[in-house]
Design an enzyme around this catalytic site. Structure first.
Site, PDB file in Angstrom:
ATOM      1  N   GLU A   1       4.086 -25.740  22.025  1.00  0.00           N
ATOM      2  CA  GLU A   1       4.050 -27.199  21.842  1.00  0.00           C
ATOM      3  C   GLU A   1       3.643 -27.931  23.121  1.00  0.00           C
ATOM      4  O   GLU A   1       4.287 -28.893  23.526  1.00  0.00           O
ATOM      5  CB  GLU A   1       5.426 -27.707  21.371  1.00  0.00           C
ATOM      6  CG  GLU A   1       5.812 -27.185  20.002  1.00  0.00           C
ATOM      7  CD  GLU A   1       7.055 -27.867  19.426  1.00  0.00           C
ATOM      8  OE1 GLU A   1       7.790 -28.525  20.184  1.00  0.00           O
ATOM      9  OE2 GLU A   1       7.281 -27.744  18.209  1.00  0.00           O
TER      10      GLU A   1
ATOM     11  N   GLU B   1       6.066 -23.775  12.457  1.00  0.00           N
ATOM     12  CA  GLU B   1       7.415 -24.344  12.357  1.00  0.00           C
ATOM     13  C   GLU B   1       7.502 -25.342  11.216  1.00  0.00           C
ATOM     14  O   GLU B   1       7.030 -26.473  11.338  1.00  0.00           O
ATOM     15  CB  GLU B   1       7.842 -25.029  13.671  1.00  0.00           C
ATOM     16  CG  GLU B   1       8.025 -24.044  14.808  1.00  0.00           C
ATOM     17  CD  GLU B   1       8.698 -24.637  16.038  1.00  0.00           C
ATOM     18  OE1 GLU B   1       9.315 -25.722  15.937  1.00  0.00           O
ATOM     19  OE2 GLU B   1       8.597 -24.003  17.100  1.00  0.00           O
TER      20      GLU B   1
END
Ligand SMILES: *[C@@H]1O[C@H](CO)[C@@H](O)[C@H](O)[C@H]1NC(C)=O
Ligand SMILES: *[C@@H]1O[C@H](CO)[C@@H](O)[C@H](O)[C@H]1NC(C)=O
Ligand SMILES: *[C@@H]1O[C@H](CO)[C@@H](O)[C@H](O)[C@H]1NC(C)=O
Ligand SMILES: *[C@@H]1O[C@H](CO)[C@@H](O)[C@H](O)[C@H]1NC(C)=O
Ligand SMILES: *[C@@H]1O[C@H](CO)[C@@H](O)[C@H](O)[C@H]1NC(C)=O
Ligand SMILES: *[C@@H]1O[C@H](CO)[C@@H](O)[C@H](O)[C@H]1NC(C)=O
Length: 853
Positions: free
Chosen positions: A185, A254
């Protein structure tokens, strides 16, 4: 073949060839724009995040098996650098950190593995997984084009890859690992690091690819990856996600089926209908691999939670709960979803998608392959209204915010909003702490406590003295949560407040996270930030005496920052300390002479551990002091009876740390969520989910129970150690067992039901069956009673069903006949079982609740 009389060499040869065939051959993982391709076959994959250090090795096989039973093909985990490299070159791979063992358990289950090495991971994990010592290597800046950071990151990544290669764990070697991740991320933060950020992204990707694992590398939430890696999506919804490059498959690393908790906040839940909706939408729109983050969240044992303020529980409202039990209906609903999606696999991956609009917010995508197989997804994105749609000349009813799956383009086998699988009612059943039957003092009735009182302030030689307030984290370097800030303060005997009985006020400003104020060894007050705002300012009236007063501030961290640009520079601890209400006005102590002590004496002596237990003089008593700050409590207890998972009930305690047999249970803090937060009685699954949409627990402790794995208990003679900071009642500590007390199911007579065991993509209609419910109590228990059963129009939800106007009076006896004393049972809605003629104008429903014991 051979007989038991076979000569030894032949037997050996046979055994050897058995061994050879069990370690599978290398396979080739590649990809194109549609999917991963494993050994030439396209794959549609369901993946589940289970983090090895968030449970214990004894739980791993069961968790992996329960995921497999839930229709999962792949287990995904991060690698937790700061759990492995305790100081430079000092590695640990034992116990909960036995990564190789975890990978092999996944392999033995016949599943694939995604290894997200990071090694920065965020993950609500302390310091985002990066070792705190690295912050103190001179010149280091995390996650940018910085030589020390890159050096240590590459060194650790290489170590992990080599370890996996040595154990032949990559698919290219016949192992389970099909994908590896570098970084995590970084996309949203890269620009904060300027050009260095861009160079770092390229460096990280190249460093990873040059490891030659033979499997593709991914970077999640990365918006400018080089073509050598696959960029993937992390979000509540990824149907609209597109990888940067057209040659990459659409992967979802995710999907958050719930959310984490912070001490002092309410408890988020994501409804199963919406989780299923997001997954179905993703495959609808061309996705090919989806991972639940988390599928089992588990526990942040010890001081591993990040934050600040992330709870010790990392339950995440995941399909498998913190304690390892299937969370129903979420687990079961997703299992049915996975089964339905898998029926579409061939057509989905090999057919050409055709998109149709079926209305303003209704659409279909169908996929027909060369063999004529056809699979379709039809969806209604309307957040309020159910809709009838026509698809290929047939009408379909679509509840609001739902997707129907048609593996043959005709029959709906699953709708995301129709939950047919069972719901479990789970309880924490309290059991008193049982005095150990092997303890020497068993003749004394009742539990004996041992008590050790910690001194407020400097308990041995000071660690440093300065005429200023130092940063907390820079001083402890996270070797402990605790740092004492002490100073003394002279009060003139002629001060007015000494006579007129008013109290001066102490005002503290702190960067975080929490603090207790002691004056002359007495607790005066406490302050803390929260998961939203870590810095805090608090004031409390203090009692001072004439002459010298000792001021001791116990500053605490509650999990270090785990994400954000430059997150490693976020500090903690007091920045200003003042006393108001003196004759001279305000006295600023910020630049007084401060003396510091890192940690507590009990921590230093490891009095929670077998080796350190006897290094202080404990005072033994059957009536331990209550509501006393800075107190260590020790008791020797029996394991709670049975096999159910165990949680330590700390509702009557204040804040502190707990251990069993030297194992770190973690931080406890039954801090309450505000009554004024937004909580819901019933969650409306319709519409976009946000973490604060469906919260419960307003006005209640965020975390009352603390998981103590069964494998940490011996049958008897277990040492429970508690360090209480501010005061609680240890006699009210309980070890509760987690039990499924009853299960429910509630379906309508037109619920899509198929014989999934025999279902083939081509002839779904032939396997249509009567709607039925299946009920199953946990292994080792039976259906001991029917609490409710009604065929008709029952109202309410599991635990509070009520008979409606239309009710077949034989419902209860029917369920009793089929289910009583069984571990599981299945009941079809047929005319043999129920009065189908009842209220003919209604689509009838069957609701059942049975007790398990
Ligand atoms: C793996 O499969 C891809 C695509 O089919 C192919 O291009 C590649 O050469 C294969 N690699 C190996 C090592 O067989
Ligand atoms: C956290 O603290 C801030 C400042 O005191 C407050 O405004 C906010 O409501 C708190 N948040 C929660 C979730 O309690
Ligand atoms: C739908 O009906 C039309 C008109 O009867 C027919 O031409 C068409 O083939 C049908 N389509 C399908 C998919 O059955
Ligand atoms: C008591 O003394 C303090 C300190 O001088 C002063 O600030 C305060 O106003 C006094 N209170 C009363 C009730 O006289
Ligand atoms: C911690 O110490 C370093 C090195 O002295 C300093 O650069 C940094 O600003 C300090 N951090 C905080 C939060 O004070
Ligand atoms: C208060 O102020 C007076 C005059 O400035 C000074 O002499 C005295 O030391 C001060 N007292 C304290 C307690 O700071």
């Amino acid at each position: 073949m051979f007989t038991s009389m076979a000569p030894l060499p032949l037997l050996l040869f046979f055994l050897l060839s058995l061994l050879a065939s069990s370690s599978s051959a290398a396979y080739n993982v590649s990809y194109d724009t549609r999917s991963l391709i494993i050994d030439g076959q396209r794959k549609l994959l369901i993946s589940a995040a289970i983090h090895y250090p968030r449970s214990v090795p004894a739980m791993w096989p069961g968790l992996v098996q329960l995921a497999k039973e839930g229709g999962v093909d792949v287990i995904e985990t991060y690698v937790f650098w700061n759990g492995h490299e305790l100081s430079p070159n000092n590695y640990y791979f034992g116990g909960r950190y036995d990564l190789v063992k975890f990978c092999k358990i996944v392999q033995q289950a016949g599943m694939y593995l995604i290894l997200r090495i990071g090694p920065f991971v965020a993950a609500e994990w302390n310091f985002g997984g990066v070792p705190v010592w690295l912050h103190y290597v001179p010149g280091t800046v995390f996650r940018t084009d910085n030589e020390p950071f890159k050096y240590y990151m590459k060194k650790f990544t290489t170590l992990i890859v080599s370890m996996m290669k040595k154990e032949k764990l990559f698919a290219s070697q016949g192992g389970p690992i099909i994908l590896a991740q570098v970084e995590n991320e970084y996309g949203f933060y890269e620009s904060a690091y300027g050009e260095g950020g861009k160079r770092y992204t390229m460096w990280a990707a190249n460093m990873a690819v040059s490891q030659n694992t033979g499997v593709p590398w991914i970077m999640c939430q990365q918006f400018d990856p080089p073509d050598t890696v696959i960029d993937t999506c992390n979000s509540f919804y990824c149907d609209h996600f597109k990888p940067i490059s057209p040659n990459k498959p659409k992967l979802w690393t995710e999907n958050w089926p719930g959310w984490f908790k912070t001490f002092g906040a309410s408890d988020p839940h994501r409804p199963p209908e919406d989780v299923a909706f997001s997954v179905a939408r993703f495959f609808h729109k061309g996705g090919s691999l989806q991972n639940y983050y988390m599928y089992h969240g588990g526990t942040n044992f010890g001081r591993t939670s990040g934050g600040p303020f992330i709870t010790t529980s990392y339950d995440y409202d995941a399909p498998i709960d913190e304690y390892g039990l299937a969370r129903c209906p979420k687990w079961g609903h997703l299992k049915e979803l996975h089964r339905s999606i898998k029926l579409c696999e061939h057509a989905l991956l090999n057919g050409k998608p055709i998109s149709l609009s079926l209305g303003p917010s209704q659409e279909a995508d169908f996929y027909e392959d060369s063999s004529g197989a056809c699979a379709a997804f039809i969806s209604n994105m309307d957040e309020k209204n159910d809709k009838m749609v026509v698809f290929r000349n047939t009408s379909y009813f679509l509840p609001a915010w739902s997707v129907s799956i048609l593996p043959d383009c005709k029959n709906v086998v699953f709708n995301t909003a129709k939950v047919g699988s069972q719901t479990s009612v789970v309880e924490m059943v309290p059991t008193d702490l049982q005095p150990s039957t092997t303890a020497l003092n068993k003749d004394l009735n009742g539990l004996q406590w041992n008590v050790f009182k910690e001194k407020a302030g400097i308990w041995a030689a000071a660690d440093l003295t300065k005429n200023s307030l130092v940063d907390h984290i820079n001083t402890t370097k996270d070797t402990t949560d605790y740092l004492w800030y002490t100073t003394s303060f002279l009060v003139d005997g002629t001060e007015e407040f000494l006579k007129n009985s008013t109290s001066p006020m102490l005002v503290v400003e702190s960067k975080g996270h929490a603090m207790h104020v002691f004056i002359n060894q007495k607790l005066q007050g406490s302050g803390s930030g929260n998961g939203t705002v870590s810095p805090f300012k608090f004031r409390c009236p203090i009692s001072l005496k004439a002459g010298k007063n000792e001021i001791a501030l116990l500053s605490m961290t509650v999990g270090l920052q785990n994400a954000g640009a430059f997150y490693e520079w976020v500090g903690a601890g007091p920045t200003s300390v003042r006393i108001l209400g003196m004759r001279n006005g305000t006295v600023d102590l910020s630049t007084s002479r401060w003396t510091y002590k890192i940690g507590l004496q009990g921590e230093h002596l490891k009095i929670y551990d077998t080796n350190g237990l006897n290094s202080v003089s404990w005072v033994s008593t059957a009536e331990p002091p209550k509501h006393q700050p800075l107190t260590w409590y020790k008791a020797v207890v029996d394991s709670p009876p049975g096999k159910d998972p165990v949680g330590l009930d700390m509702i009557h305690m204040g804040k502190g740390l707990a251990w069993l047999n030297g194992n770190e249970i973690g931080r406890y803090w039954p801090r309450k969520a505000s009554k004024h937060e937004k909580c819901v009685q019933k969650c409306d699954y319709r519409g976009k989910f946000m973490p604060n949409k469906c919260n419960t627990g307003c006005g209640e402790p965020t975390q009352r129970w603390y998981h103590v794995p069964r494998s940490w208990f011996k049958p008897s003679g277990n040492t429970l150690v508690i360090f209480e900071e501010k005061g609680g009642d240890p006699t009210k500590i309980l070890l509760s067992t987690r039990k499924v007390s009853s299960v429910c199911a509630h379906i309508s007579e037109d619920h899509p039901s198929f014989d999934f065991e025999h279902l083939q993509e081509s002839a779904v209609g032939d396997y249509r069956k009567k709607a039925s419910i299946s009920l199953k109590c946990p292994a080792g228990t039976r259906i001991s009673g029917v609490k409710f059963a009604s065929f008709g129009d029952p109202a309410g939800t599991c635990g509070s069903y009520a008979v409606g106007e239309c009710h077949d009076p034989n419902s209860v006896s029917m369920v009793e006949k089929v289910c009583l004393n069984q571990n599981d049972c299945k009941l079809e809605i047929t005319k043999e079982n129920f009065n189908m003629k009842l209220c003919p104008s209604l689509v009838k429903r069957l609701a059942v609740e049975v007790a398990c014991s």
